[in-house]
Design a protein around this motif. Structure first.
Motif, PDB file in Angstrom:
ATOM      1  N   GLU A 136       0.866  -1.173   0.000  1.00  0.00           N
ATOM      2  CA  GLU A 136       0.000   0.000   0.000  1.00  0.00           C
ATOM      3  C   GLU A 136       0.903   1.223   0.000  1.00  0.00           C
ATOM      4  OE1 GLU A 136      -3.389   0.460   0.199  1.00  0.00           O
ATOM      5  OE2 GLU A 136      -3.852  -1.670   0.080  1.00  0.00           O
ATOM      6  N   ARG A 174      -2.532   4.584  -3.388  1.00  0.00           N
ATOM      7  CA  ARG A 174      -3.646   5.344  -2.827  1.00  0.00           C
ATOM      8  C   ARG A 174      -3.238   6.811  -2.869  1.00  0.00           C
ATOM      9  NH1 ARG A 174      -7.516   3.357   0.555  1.00  0.00           N
ATOM     10  NH2 ARG A 174      -7.588   1.117   0.708  1.00  0.00           N
ATOM     11  N   HIS A 189      -0.324  -1.152  -4.739  1.00  0.00           N
ATOM     12  CA  HIS A 189      -1.605  -0.455  -4.686  1.00  0.00           C
ATOM     13  C   HIS A 189      -1.321   1.000  -4.342  1.00  0.00           C
ATOM     14  CE1 HIS A 189      -3.955  -4.380  -3.652  1.00  0.00           C
ATOM     15  NE2 HIS A 189      -3.329  -4.444  -4.802  1.00  0.00           N
ATOM     16  N   VAL A 238      -6.088   2.490  -6.018  1.00  0.00           N
ATOM     17  CA  VAL A 238      -7.177   2.235  -5.084  1.00  0.00           C
ATOM     18  C   VAL A 238      -7.963   3.526  -4.960  1.00  0.00           C
ATOM     19  CG1 VAL A 238      -7.764   1.565  -2.734  1.00  0.00           C
ATOM     20  CG2 VAL A 238      -5.776   0.563  -3.851  1.00  0.00           C
ATOM     21  N   SER A 239      -9.266   3.428  -5.111  1.00  0.00           N
ATOM     22  CA  SER A 239     -10.107   4.620  -5.019  1.00  0.00           C
ATOM     23  C   SER A 239     -11.323   4.317  -4.163  1.00  0.00           C
ATOM     24  CB  SER A 239     -10.540   5.081  -6.410  1.00  0.00           C
ATOM     25  OG  SER A 239     -11.350   4.100  -7.005  1.00  0.00           O
ATOM     26  N   GLU A 240     -11.946   5.356  -3.715  1.00  0.00           N
ATOM     27  CA  GLU A 240     -13.172   5.240  -2.935  1.00  0.00           C
ATOM     28  C   GLU A 240     -14.352   5.323  -3.879  1.00  0.00           C
ATOM     29  OE1 GLU A 240     -13.309   5.176   0.563  1.00  0.00           O
ATOM     30  OE2 GLU A 240     -11.135   5.037   0.645  1.00  0.00           O
ATOM     31  N   GLY A 288       0.795   5.212  -0.142  1.00  0.00           N
ATOM     32  CA  GLY A 288      -0.058   6.381  -0.043  1.00  0.00           C
ATOM     33  C   GLY A 288       0.681   7.631  -0.490  1.00  0.00           C
TER      34      GLY A 288
END
Length: 148
Positions: A66, A106, A104, A134-136, A68
């Motif tokens: 992950e 973010r 991934h 990765v999205s909301e 970010g």
């Protein structure tokens, strides 16, 4: 073969009504030859020793990273803050592991595209091939509201 004629004058001849079976016999003989030639081809089989497979699915999920990216350009590797200089060695180490982990990304909604492109380029240079975003989900799209 003599045929009798019941006509009194004897001069009128009736046409002979016989079926011509020669074309029928020709077609049947051609079909017989075709079936004789193709029948051995249909029964020819090659013996192969196929491997046995198990009935359960063997799912190996690779580890994932992950990464970010904040609007300010700060980077986070699985929640741990890091600098841009530390990013390339970590990508190189992750690319050598087997199975190769998925990356991934973010990214913050307002993060600059340049920062995201640099991260993706560094990952590709290091050899990471599975990169995803990765999205909301959009809250307006879910439910009964329509997206405008």
């Amino acid at each position: 073969m003599a045929r009798g004629n019941f006509n009194r004058h004897g001069s009128a001849r009736l046409p002979l009504a016989e079926m011509n079976v020669v074309p029928l016999v020709d077609v049947m003989l051609v079909l017989l030859v075709i079936f004789i030639v193709t029948a051995p081809l249909l029964t020819h089989a090659v013996k192969i020793d196929l491997p046995k497979a198990s009935s359960r699915v063997n799912v190996t999920k690779p580890e994932h990273i992950e990464l970010g990216i904040r609007e300010s350009g700060e980077l986070f590797w699985n929640g741990e803050a890091l600098t841009t200089d530390e990013l390339t060695p970590r990508f190189a180490a992750a690319a050598t592991t087997e199975p190769q982990p998925e990356l991934h990304i973010r990214a913050d909604r307002h993060a600059h595209y340049e920062a995201i492109a640099r991260v993706m380029a560094a990952a590709a240079r290091a050899g990471l091939i599975r990169i995803g975003f990765v999205s909301e989900p959009d809250e307006r799209a879910s439910g009964s509201d329509k997206v405008r």
